[in-house]
Motif scaffolding. Structure first.
Motif, mmCIF file in Angstrom:
data_model
loop_
_atom_site.group_PDB
_atom_site.id
_atom_site.type_symbol
_atom_site.label_atom_id
_atom_site.label_comp_id
_atom_site.label_asym_id
_atom_site.label_seq_id
_atom_site.Cartn_x
_atom_site.Cartn_y
_atom_site.Cartn_z
ATOM 1 N N ILE A 78 0.828 -1.256 -0.013
ATOM 2 C CA ILE A 78 0.129 0.046 0.010
ATOM 3 C C ILE A 78 0.943 1.191 -0.040
ATOM 4 O O ILE A 78 0.365 2.183 -0.489
ATOM 5 C CB ILE A 78 -1.067 0.036 1.261
ATOM 6 C CG1 ILE A 78 -2.073 -1.078 0.971
ATOM 7 C CG2 ILE A 78 -1.394 1.477 1.434
ATOM 8 C CD1 ILE A 78 -3.161 -1.237 2.236
ATOM 9 N N HIS A 79 1.993 1.186 0.849
ATOM 10 C CA HIS A 79 3.197 2.348 0.758
ATOM 11 C C HIS A 79 3.582 2.432 -0.633
ATOM 12 O O HIS A 79 3.831 3.613 -1.016
ATOM 13 C CB HIS A 79 4.009 2.190 1.756
ATOM 14 C CG HIS A 79 3.599 2.600 3.135
ATOM 15 N ND1 HIS A 79 4.452 2.599 4.175
ATOM 16 C CD2 HIS A 79 2.276 2.963 3.780
ATOM 17 C CE1 HIS A 79 3.877 3.105 5.278
ATOM 18 N NE2 HIS A 79 2.502 3.356 5.147
ATOM 19 N N SER A 80 3.843 1.433 -1.258
ATOM 20 C CA SER A 80 4.792 1.747 -2.563
ATOM 21 C C SER A 80 3.980 1.645 -3.836
ATOM 22 O O SER A 80 4.671 2.066 -4.805
ATOM 23 C CB SER A 80 5.682 0.529 -2.517
ATOM 24 O OG SER A 80 5.079 -0.612 -2.622
ATOM 25 N N GLY A 81 2.558 1.234 -3.889
ATOM 26 C CA GLY A 81 1.927 1.187 -5.296
ATOM 27 C C GLY A 81 0.492 2.208 -4.998
ATOM 28 O O GLY A 81 0.426 2.649 -4.038
ATOM 29 N N SER A 84 -5.302 1.907 -6.380
ATOM 30 C CA SER A 84 -6.409 1.235 -7.172
ATOM 31 C C SER A 84 -5.563 0.049 -7.921
ATOM 32 O O SER A 84 -6.476 -0.881 -8.370
ATOM 33 C CB SER A 84 -6.609 2.144 -8.373
ATOM 34 O OG SER A 84 -5.360 2.753 -9.139
ATOM 35 N N LYS A 85 -4.343 -0.267 -7.779
ATOM 36 C CA LYS A 85 -3.877 -1.467 -8.222
ATOM 37 C C LYS A 85 -3.431 -2.641 -7.252
ATOM 38 O O LYS A 85 -3.520 -3.729 -7.398
ATOM 39 C CB LYS A 85 -2.748 -1.222 -9.025
ATOM 40 C CG LYS A 85 -2.830 -0.358 -10.291
ATOM 41 C CD LYS A 85 -1.581 -0.163 -11.182
ATOM 42 C CE LYS A 85 -1.876 0.647 -12.109
ATOM 43 N NZ LYS A 85 -0.706 1.177 -12.932
ATOM 44 N N VAL A 86 -3.230 -1.896 -5.778
ATOM 45 C CA VAL A 86 -3.043 -3.155 -5.061
ATOM 46 C C VAL A 86 -4.184 -3.551 -4.078
ATOM 47 O O VAL A 86 -4.266 -4.739 -3.890
ATOM 48 C CB VAL A 86 -2.249 -2.236 -3.974
ATOM 49 C CG1 VAL A 86 -1.993 -3.046 -2.594
ATOM 50 C CG2 VAL A 86 -0.808 -1.555 -4.645
ATOM 51 N N VAL A 87 -5.344 -2.637 -3.894
ATOM 52 C CA VAL A 87 -6.194 -3.229 -2.888
ATOM 53 C C VAL A 87 -7.276 -4.050 -3.455
ATOM 54 O O VAL A 87 -7.723 -5.044 -2.981
ATOM 55 C CB VAL A 87 -7.127 -1.829 -2.414
ATOM 56 C CG1 VAL A 87 -8.205 -2.026 -1.925
ATOM 57 C CG2 VAL A 87 -6.584 -0.981 -1.541
ATOM 58 N N PRO A 88 -7.464 -4.034 -4.848
ATOM 59 C CA PRO A 88 -8.274 -5.060 -5.528
ATOM 60 C C PRO A 88 -7.721 -6.531 -5.454
ATOM 61 O O PRO A 88 -8.740 -7.398 -5.270
ATOM 62 C CB PRO A 88 -8.456 -4.785 -6.988
ATOM 63 C CG PRO A 88 -8.240 -3.223 -6.906
ATOM 64 C CD PRO A 88 -7.314 -3.061 -6.068
ATOM 65 N N ILE A 89 -6.361 -6.754 -5.088
ATOM 66 C CA ILE A 89 -5.912 -7.997 -5.134
ATOM 67 C C ILE A 89 -6.358 -8.583 -3.666
ATOM 68 O O ILE A 89 -6.277 -9.743 -3.515
ATOM 69 C CB ILE A 89 -4.234 -7.902 -5.116
ATOM 70 C CG1 ILE A 89 -3.904 -7.457 -6.630
ATOM 71 C CG2 ILE A 89 -3.774 -9.393 -4.573
ATOM 72 C CD1 ILE A 89 -2.531 -7.190 -6.658
ATOM 73 N N GLN A 90 -6.921 -7.798 -2.710
ATOM 74 C CA GLN A 90 -7.222 -8.173 -1.451
ATOM 75 C C GLN A 90 -8.583 -9.110 -1.580
ATOM 76 O O GLN A 90 -8.708 -10.076 -0.822
ATOM 77 C CB GLN A 90 -7.529 -6.853 -0.463
ATOM 78 C CG GLN A 90 -6.260 -6.482 0.179
ATOM 79 C CD GLN A 90 -6.714 -5.272 0.968
ATOM 80 O OE1 GLN A 90 -7.478 -4.239 0.479
ATOM 81 N NE2 GLN A 90 -6.494 -5.310 2.313
ATOM 82 N N TYR A 91 -9.225 -8.591 -2.692
ATOM 83 C CA TYR A 91 -10.528 -9.326 -2.726
ATOM 84 C C TYR A 91 -10.526 -10.631 -3.448
ATOM 85 O O TYR A 91 -11.374 -11.423 -3.256
ATOM 86 C CB TYR A 91 -11.505 -8.557 -3.630
ATOM 87 C CG TYR A 91 -11.888 -7.120 -2.895
ATOM 88 C CD1 TYR A 91 -12.844 -7.426 -1.849
ATOM 89 C CD2 TYR A 91 -11.291 -5.978 -3.039
ATOM 90 C CE1 TYR A 91 -13.123 -6.308 -0.976
ATOM 91 C CE2 TYR A 91 -11.724 -4.628 -2.410
ATOM 92 C CZ TYR A 91 -12.686 -4.924 -1.236
ATOM 93 O OH TYR A 91 -12.936 -3.790 -0.638
#
Length: 137
Positions: A78-81, A84-91
């Motif tokens: 989250i700090h480095s990216g 909108s590209k990082v968070v969807p991977i959580q799902y």
């Protein structure tokens, strides 16, 4: 209702982690999660505690270690990216949970759950599609 509260909380935490970029090290941020949640989980555990026995201790230890590693790498990403590209991977956890629940725990989902999952996955797909379209331009 719990799901809605958890979704709002997860969104707030993600935004807070992003805002703390450069202010705090990821390990400091991770330290605050259990510090904040300890009173809540401690109160719940006081009334509903079940003593682990035997292999349960090992399973809990492995879960704790993997959770801390996952939280660390999530915070760093989250700090480095771009969010909108990082968070969807959580799902992707939704799909993993369904597979584990079905094959390991013999769980089945109701139609409302399936509709909710469809909406989340569709939203993520559209979000990623829009991100790809905008990055190509």
């Amino acid at each position: 209702m719990t799901g809605i509260i958890m979704a709002i909380s997860a969104g707030l935490v993600t935004v807070i982690i992003k805002k703390m970029k450069g202010l705090e090290h990821p390990l400091v941020i991770i330290f605050y999660f259990p510090l904040v949640l300890l009173p809540i989980s401690g109160t719940y555990s006081y009334f509903y505690w079940v003593q682990p026995v035997g292999l349960d201790w090992l399973i809990l230890l492995v879960i704790g270690i993997l959770t801390q590693l996952a939280q660390y790498y999530l915070t760093v990403s989250i700090h480095s990216g771009a969010l909108s590209k990082v968070v969807p991977i959580q799902y992707s956890g939704i799909i993993i949970s369904i597979v584990f629940g079905y094959f390991i725990f013999d769980e089945s989902l109701g139609y409302l759950s399936l509709i909710g999952i469809f909406l989340v996955v569709s939203s993520l797909t559209l979000n990623n599609w829009e991100n790809i379209k905008s990055s190509v331009k």
